[in-house]
Design an enzyme around this catalytic site. Structure first.
Site, short mmCIF file in Angstrom:
data_model
loop_
_atom_site.label_atom_id
_atom_site.label_comp_id
_atom_site.label_asym_id
_atom_site.label_seq_id
_atom_site.Cartn_x
_atom_site.Cartn_y
_atom_site.Cartn_z
NE ARG A 231 44.39 47.63 27.35
CZ ARG A 231 44.81 48.86 27.58
NH1 ARG A 231 45.59 49.11 28.62
NH2 ARG A 231 44.46 49.85 26.78
CD GLU A 260 42.10 45.30 36.01
OE1 GLU A 260 41.98 46.51 36.19
OE2 GLU A 260 43.20 44.71 36.05
CG HIS A 287 44.18 49.51 36.04
ND1 HIS A 287 43.28 48.76 35.35
CD2 HIS A 287 44.86 50.23 35.10
CE1 HIS A 287 43.39 48.99 34.05
NE2 HIS A 287 44.33 49.88 33.88
#
Length: 541
Positions: A231, A260, A287
């Site tokens: 995370r 992000e 990701h």
């Protein structure tokens, strides 16, 4: 029935639905606003991470029965709104575990052997292999922070390549460490100086946010390597960039950022920036934790099977719909009480537990809904351990992953109360800590004993649990400290007797307060004369 798919899943999964007679429409590449207007007439919708299941979409839907996310998270699904609209919310919480674990291991190989730098070099005409001499993983020590499903996968695979693995997870009992063959570190500070590699696998909570910051990074060996494929925000990005520039951290591999970027914009359209994009020896992937053919197939197949079951009225692993034979209204107060009892443990006690025994007494023992109440207890315990994605439908599986055994028993014998929930926490060091509670009326949840002290305390969302010497003046000192900080006391309840009725030189207090208190106030209370221990119990989301 009609099913709308707004983001791509495996074609085999789409065909699975069509083979079962559903009318399936793939409505790909459309904006959120377009989807919100198009939802009318559909019985179910399947999304991934971009489409938001929000109040507007739900209000526009005229026959929606189920929503499903083909993936682990639920951050784009308003679960509360789904529940209010009577819509079943579904996801596939375990389908990505292997993909995420393998990515972390792949990153470890990459930064030990300089694979990314070497690849970039040779593509720019530099074949001087002496520039990219690496380090072997064999015999080195890997530190795993978080020993849940993915952390366990990573531990197993790193041991398989010959690494020594140590791990820190304050919520996991020794038995699980032993089963994995992993050395347990009781504190993070114990783990940090041992490791050549540190890989993170915890949820992002207020306890784990920034768990690796400057102080922790400089407690590590000089030249440590860091992997974060869990995370964003677990590692302080500025502190990591500085440690990379100064050589304290030799290399880092990052798959997630605290904030992000958009993963759909082309290079010319992308405006995102991050300090780690400019840090030396920092290798970044966009990701990719769940981005494998197998994980894509698993999340697709998993969600279409759940959607099929939900539309057929079957009991499915729904995020928001525990089911049993009986009225949910009858057991709802006991579910709430059980979850609060579960939340209490790790806020009041740090010792890991190996077993939880829950016993239902009186009329409650005759209910078929005690299984749901036990799931509520598990949810509270898991939330206290930092699992913010636990639900009724995955609580049992999540609890099994911790290695903590949960046993439910019933007895119709009545002591003082018509209905009673007895919870016994068996600690790793052999102690038995008990919390008992009952419900008066439709919504008054009461703790009747706490860690051996007899009490009679209605619960609120925020409670201070204080243990003190049973002497005059303590109550006044506690009230004075709270009053000096404008903290209003809703109620105060003291227990002076042991649960068996015998005297005790100490007292246990529950002080319900109207607002949260800071660590500084907790410290001030702890220093008050006669006070032995203070725990802040936050019992609501």
């Amino acid at each position: 029935m009609k099913i709308l798919i707004t983001e791509s899943i495996a074609e085999e999964s789409v065909q699975y639905l069509r083979d079962r007679g559903y009318e399936v429409e793939e409505y790909l590449g459309h904006s959120q606003e377009e989807i919100e207007q198009y939802i009318k007439g559909f019985d179910a919708i399947i999304v991934r991470s971009a489409t938001k299941i929000n109040e507007t979409l739900l209000n526009n839907a005229d026959c929606l029965k189920a929503v499903g996310r083909a993936g682990t998270g639920i951050d784009n699904i308003d679960v509360k709104a789904c529940t209010e609209h009577g819509v079943i919310a579904l996801n596939t919480p375990t389908a990505n575990n292997m993909a995420a674990g393998e990515l972390a291991v792949g990153h470890a190989f990459s930064i030990f052997r300089n694979l990314c730098a070497a690849n970039e070099g040779v593509h720019n005409g530099d074949f001087r292999r002496g520039n990219w001499v690496g380090i072997e993983l064999e015999g080195k020590t890997a530190g795993v922070i978080g020993l849940g499903r993915i952390g366990s996968i990573v531990s197993r695979k790193l041991k398989g390549v010959g690494m020594n693995v140590v791990a820190y997870d304050p919520y996991v009992p020794q038995e699980k460490f032993d089963k994995l063959g992993v050395t347990r570190c009781k504190t993070l500070d114990e783990l940090l100086p041992l490791c050549d590699l540190i890989t993170l696998h915890t949820p992002k909570t207020k306890e784990t946010y920034g768990i690796l910051s400057k102080e922790q990074l400089y407690k590590c060996k000089r030249g440590v390597r860091i992997v974060n494929a869990a995370r964003g925000g677990l590692v302080n990005e500025q502190d990591l960039a500085d440690a990379l520039s100064e050589g304290q951290v030799a290399a880092a591999a990052i798959d997630v950022f605290d904030k992000e970027p958009s993963y759909n914009k082309a290079p010319g359209e992308q405006e995102y920036d991050n300090v780690l994009l400019h840090a030396p020896h920092c290798y970044i992937t966009p990701h990719l934790g769940a981005s494998t053919v197998e994980a894509t197939a698993k999340v697709g197949q998993g969600i279409v099977e759940l959607i099929d079951g939900a539309l057929k009225g079957e009991l499915v692993a729904a995020i928001n719909m525990p089911q049993f034979s009986g009225s949910i209204e009858d057991i709802k107060p006991y579910c709430s009480l059980a979850e609060k009892i579960g939340r209490m443990y790790f806020q009041a006690e740090a010792t890991p537990i190996t077993k939880v025994e829950v016993r239902y007494r009186g009329e409650l023992a005759e209910s078929t809904g005690t299984g749901i109440i036990t799931l509520s207890l598990m949810m509270g315990l898991l939330k206290g351990m930092g699992n913010d994605h636990v639900s009724y439908v995955n609580a049992q599986e999540c609890m099994a992953e911790t290695g903590i055994e949960v046993v439910e028993t019933k007895t119709e014998s009545i002591q003082k109360y018509n209905n009673l929930i007895n919870v016994k926490f068996v600690t790793e060091d052999g102690r038995e800590l008990k919390i008992n509670g009952t419900v008066f009326g439709p919504d008054t949840e009461v703790i009747v004993s706490f860690f051996g002290y007899e009490m009679n305390c209605p619960l609120s969302d925020t409670v201070l649990a204080l243990k003190n010497n049973d002497v005059p003046g303590v109550i006044g000192r506690i009230a004075t400290v709270l009053g000096s900080h404008n903290i209003n006391i809703a109620s105060m309840h003291w227990g002076r007797k042991n649960q068996d009725g015998s005297d005790n030189p100490h007292a246990q207090a529950f002080v319900a307060i109207d607002q949260p208190v800071s660590k500084e106030i907790i410290d001030e209370l702890s220093k008050a004369e006669g006070v032995l221990k203070v725990s802040l119990l936050e019992l609501a989301d």
